[in-house]
Design an enzyme around this catalytic site. Structure first.
Site, short mmCIF file in Angstrom:
data_model
loop_
_atom_site.label_atom_id
_atom_site.label_comp_id
_atom_site.label_asym_id
_atom_site.label_seq_id
_atom_site.Cartn_x
_atom_site.Cartn_y
_atom_site.Cartn_z
CG ASN A 30 32.76 3.56 80.65
OD1 ASN A 30 33.85 3.33 80.13
ND2 ASN A 30 32.51 3.30 81.91
N GLY A 38 25.93 0.44 86.65
CA GLY A 38 24.84 -0.21 85.94
C GLY A 38 25.22 -1.56 85.35
CB VAL A 39 24.34 -3.06 82.04
CG1 VAL A 39 24.78 -4.25 81.21
CG2 VAL A 39 22.84 -3.04 82.18
CG ASP A 40 30.63 -0.97 81.79
OD1 ASP A 40 31.13 -2.04 81.41
OD2 ASP A 40 31.24 0.12 81.74
CB SER A 127 21.65 4.71 75.82
OG SER A 127 22.93 4.74 75.26
N GLY A 129 19.97 3.96 81.27
CA GLY A 129 20.31 4.22 82.67
C GLY A 129 20.86 5.62 82.82
CE1 TYR A 131 27.03 6.83 79.92
CE2 TYR A 131 26.91 5.98 77.71
CZ TYR A 131 27.64 6.26 78.84
OH TYR A 131 28.98 5.99 78.86
#
Length: 187
Positions: A30, A38-40, A127, A129, A131
């Site tokens: 982000n 999520g991935v982040d 993007s 997920g 987003y």
């Protein structure tokens, strides 16, 4: 599943990007660069505090990371040398430049990986997920962008340094979409 395109191996892998051994892992970050879901969140948790520490230094130098841009940090405890953090677009119906911004995520991530000396790079499904980017459209943009960089080389082309691009698919749907795109190469 994998193919060679212009000397670069393209791999479609179902799995957890935090466990993939490569030079550069791309984080669907982000704009704050301070971790999230999520991935982040998974990358920050698996990589440890060194990633967050470097993200804070980047923020203090330049502020937040803009959508479509990318920055590099250490990979901490991840099985990679670096993490390329890129900020994908929030999907708002497709008429607000989302495709251009998503394509920019892939281009800028590869540019930053190259500048850091990476020869292998692993991408998540950016993007798709929270987003809300439709998975099929996101896969098509990712594929078209990366493939375009490989088959239409410029003077400083990625094909002269990039050995592998891996699309790491956490779920079955994304894996199926990317495999379908890769299979079209054979036709």
């Amino acid at each position: 599943m994998q193919r060679i395109i212009q000397g670069t191996r393209i791999a479609i892998v179902r799995g957890d990007i935090t466990k993939y051994e490569t030079d550069a892992i791309v984080n669907a970050a982000n704009s704050s660069l301070l971790g999230g879901g999520g991935v982040d969140g998974a990358i920050h948790r698996a990589g440890g505090p060194a990633i967050l520490e470097e993200c804070r230094k980047i923020r203090s130098r330049q502020g937040e990371c803009e959508t479509g841009d990318a920055v590099v940090t250490t990979a901490g405890r991840l099985p990679a040398n670096i993490v390329v953090h890129t900020v994908g677009p929030v999907y708002r119906g497709g008429n607000e430049g989302e495709e251009r911004l998503l394509a920019s995520c892939y281009v800028r991530s590869i540019e930053e990986a190259r500048a850091a000396g990476a020869k292998r790079i692993a991408f998540p499904n950016i993007s798709t997920g929270i987003y809300g980017y439709p998975k099929e459209a996101a896969a098509q943009t990712a594929w078209t962008t990366v493939r375009g960089l490989l088959v239409n080389p410029s003077a400083d082309s990625i094909e002269t340094f990039l050995e592998e691009v891996a699309f790491i698919c956490y779920d079955e749907e994304n894996e199926r979409l990317y495999r379908s795109l890769l299979e079209r190469e054979d036709r």
